[in-house]
Design an enzyme around this catalytic site. Structure first.
Site, PDB file in Angstrom:
ATOM      1  CG  HIS A   1       5.687  23.626  18.437  1.00 13.64           C
ATOM      2  ND1 HIS A   1       5.355  24.844  17.903  1.00 13.64           N
ATOM      3  CD2 HIS A   1       5.343  23.698  19.760  1.00 13.64           C
ATOM      4  CE1 HIS A   1       4.833  25.608  18.846  1.00 13.64           C
ATOM      5  NE2 HIS A   1       4.812  24.930  19.982  1.00 13.64           N
ATOM      6  CD  GLU A   2       5.511  21.116  22.643  1.00 16.25           C
ATOM      7  OE1 GLU A   2       6.107  21.707  23.570  1.00 16.25           O
ATOM      8  OE2 GLU A   2       4.383  21.448  22.250  1.00 16.25           O
TER       9      GLU A   2
ATOM     10  CG  HIS B   1       8.369  25.672  23.221  1.00 15.61           C
ATOM     11  ND1 HIS B   1       8.144  27.008  23.022  1.00 15.61           N
ATOM     12  CD2 HIS B   1       7.215  25.047  22.861  1.00 15.61           C
ATOM     13  CE1 HIS B   1       6.914  27.198  22.571  1.00 15.61           C
ATOM     14  NE2 HIS B   1       6.324  26.022  22.461  1.00 15.61           N
TER      15      HIS B   1
ATOM     16  CD  GLU C   1       3.670  28.486  22.217  1.00 13.83           C
ATOM     17  OE1 GLU C   1       3.793  27.547  21.406  1.00 13.83           O
ATOM     18  OE2 GLU C   1       3.978  28.384  23.412  1.00 13.83           O
TER      19      GLU C   1
END
Length: 563
Positions: free
Chosen positions: A420-421, A424, A458
């Site tokens: 997930h990070e 980004h 997100e």
């Protein structure tokens, strides 16, 4: 602004609410559309940059004193609750260098595995503090970490969870144990598990010859034939994927695409020389490095592995140093040898887990170039960098200021959090450093309305994790998880494109059911910038030939998004 967080020496006491990914890992109760008492909870993540929401649960862990080998001390674990919890799960893990000798009778009987001892219990909590104390004994020297987790078993998520750790380096003599632990450069862990004993140099075992491969002869003009050293790099780690609140899944897997350097000394008193470099094999962790010796026998040869995949991704500590594991040394090498299976140092296991998780993303990154994104030219790629260290409270987040993923202590246990990070960072590369003006996103909740800009940034990162792991599950570092699969009948997830769970599942379905993957979508994003999912779907997809017709709209409608 380029910012590096310099870690302070670890204290004997640690506290905090569980870390969360920059936007996704704040999951409220099953019916989050209705305000709950959790909205007024105040246990906050230690790092000011973390996007994790305040939690209703917290935990601290502390030692009465620092024990040397053979000494005992009292471990105190205090649980803070700011709301009633019918079934709270307290999980405690001690490293192999410590063991429980006088436990609280309410704790489960300790179990032992290569990661140490673990025990747990369930609690019915009311607002206030609950304290548990028991005796532990130091049984081996070296770095050690105690971990404590508290979570709401029935309502998982960072708003109802907490994590704490204590780091120390156990000494052999009284008074020699120190606070904190240093594992950035360390020896390999023995194949049979962690041990406190120093390992002597071992004779090298001859590597089996490949089928049909004759022995290598000296090249013309060279007095000695090339020598090859082979082996396999593996990592033992604990994974939230497949685990639970009181026991994460034990994994033992090869490490792919790690930098490996072969070092040696021609004579016993000679200088250290770099003999060869390479990468471990993708999917199997194997390596084979060859060099031409300067004498018939090389006195010592060993391999060093780094949490770095060429220049494409890496994991660094708080001082921006790569983690490295050094193998046993082979002695008196005169022909092809094998190092066998080399295990990453156990204190580095989370760094290696995060590193190998990025390898999973790399092989399905949706790029037409040899870089992370198609808008970067071959040979001029920017890397994805993860910063983590034991006991870290610098997480969980990514910023476009330093293009670095910051993971807190137990975050790497969740591959979903790591990806997930990294998602980004991937979006930042697609947008060439530009970032939307995101509002109402700190804190925010995966299944609740935030804003359309927050839902987009997100939701994209969530979708990247879903694609990498081929699921719709969100996991956290404490082992708990929640399935975010949804349709129009799903309760507890807000409707529309201001809810990241809806955007994430819609995106994942568009990629898999309409676009034939996400490469075309990523290529489009590398040319056009989007601030919202609406802009992505209505403006840019049609302009670049991606379907926004009936089939695509039906997918959105299924996930409660209607344009």
């Amino acid at each position: 602004m380029f910012r590096i967080r310099i870690p302070r020496p670890a204290a004997l006491i640690a506290a905090g609410g569980i870390g969360a990914c920059i936007a996704t890992v704040a999951v409220p109760s099953a019916y989050a559309v209705t305000p709950t008492p959790a909205d007024s909870c105040t246990v906050r993540p230690a790092d000011k940059n973390s996007e994790a929401p305040p939690s209703c649960l917290g935990v601290t862990a502390s030692l009465e004193r620092l024990p040397a080998i053979g000494e005992r001390t009292t471990l105190t674990v205090a649980v803070t609750a700011q709301a009633g919890v019918k079934r709270a799960g307290l999980s405690l893990q001690l490293p192999p260098a410590l063991r429980i000798v006088d436990r609280d009778p309410a704790l489960a009987a300790p179990t032992t595995d290569p990661f140490g001892q673990r025990t747990s219990r369930t609690l019915a909590l009311t607002p206030g503090i609950r304290t548990i104390r028991f005796k532990v004994e130091a049984v081996a020297a070296g770095p050690a970490q105690i971990q404590a987790d508290i979570s709401d078993i029935d309502r998982p998520g960072p708003r109802r969870a907490g994590h704490a750790s204590v780091e120390l380096t156990i000494g052999k003599a009284k008074g020699s144990t120190t606070k904190g632990m240093s594992v950035t450069k360390a020896d390999a862990t023995p194949a049979d598990g962690p041990t406190a004993h120093d390992r002597p140099v071992r004779p090298g075992a001859a590597a089996p010859a490949a089928p049909g491969t004759p022995p290598q002869a000296a090249a013309p003009g060279k007095p000695y034939a090339p020598v090859c050293v082979s082996g396999t790099l593996r990592n033992r780690f604990q994974s939230s994927e497949g685990g639970s609140w009181n026991r994460k899944a034990d994994r033992d897997l090869p490490v792919s695409n790690a930098n490996v350097t072969l070092w040696g000394r021609a004579t016993a008193g000679g200088s250290t020389q770099k003999l060869a470099t390479g990468l471990t094999g993708n999917g199997d962790g194997t390596f084979k490095l060859c060099y031409t010796p300067s004498a018939s026998v090389t006195s010592r040869v060993w391999a060093e592995f780094q949490t770095r995949a060429g220049s494409m991704w890496s994991v660094v500590d708080g001082y921006n140093r790569h983690y490295s594991t050094t193998s046993n040394a082979l002695s008196n090498v005169s022909g092809n040898k094998s190092l066998g299976t080399v295990y990453a140092n156990s204190g580095q296991s989370r760094a290696w887990h995060a590193f190998d998780t990025l390898n999973k993303l790399w092989w399905d990154r949706g790029s037409t170039s040899t870089c992370w994104t198609s808008n970067e030219k071959d040979g001029r790629c920017s890397p994805i960098t993860v910063q983590w260290y034991p006991g870290s409270q610098d997480g969980t987040y990514w910023t476009n200021r330093d293009d670095k993923v910051h993971l807190a202590d137990s975050d790497p246990d969740s591959g979903h959090t790591t990806v997930h990070e990294a998602g980004h960072s991937l979006m930042g590369k697609l947008y060439k450093g530009w970032w939307p003006n995101v509002t109402n996103c700190s804190p925010h909740y995966v299944n609740r309305t935030s804003s359309t800009t927050c839902g987009w940034t997100e939701g994209f990162a969530d979708a990247v994790a879903f694609r990498a792991f081929k699921d719709t599950v969100m996991t956290w570092g404490n082992g708990s998880s929640m399935n975010l699969a949804n349709d129009r009948t799903t309760r507890g997830i807000d409707w529309g494109d201001a809810c990241e769970a809806r955007v994430a599942t819609a995106l994942a379905d568009l990629w898999s059911q309409v676009d034939g993957g996400w490469t075309k979508s990523n290529t489009m994003m590398s040319r056009e910038r989007q601030s919202t999912f609406r802009e992505y779907f209505l403006t840019d997809r049609p302009a670049y030939g991606l379907d926004s017709g009936a089939k695509a709209r039906n997918i959105l409608y299924h996930h409660t998004i209607q344009y």
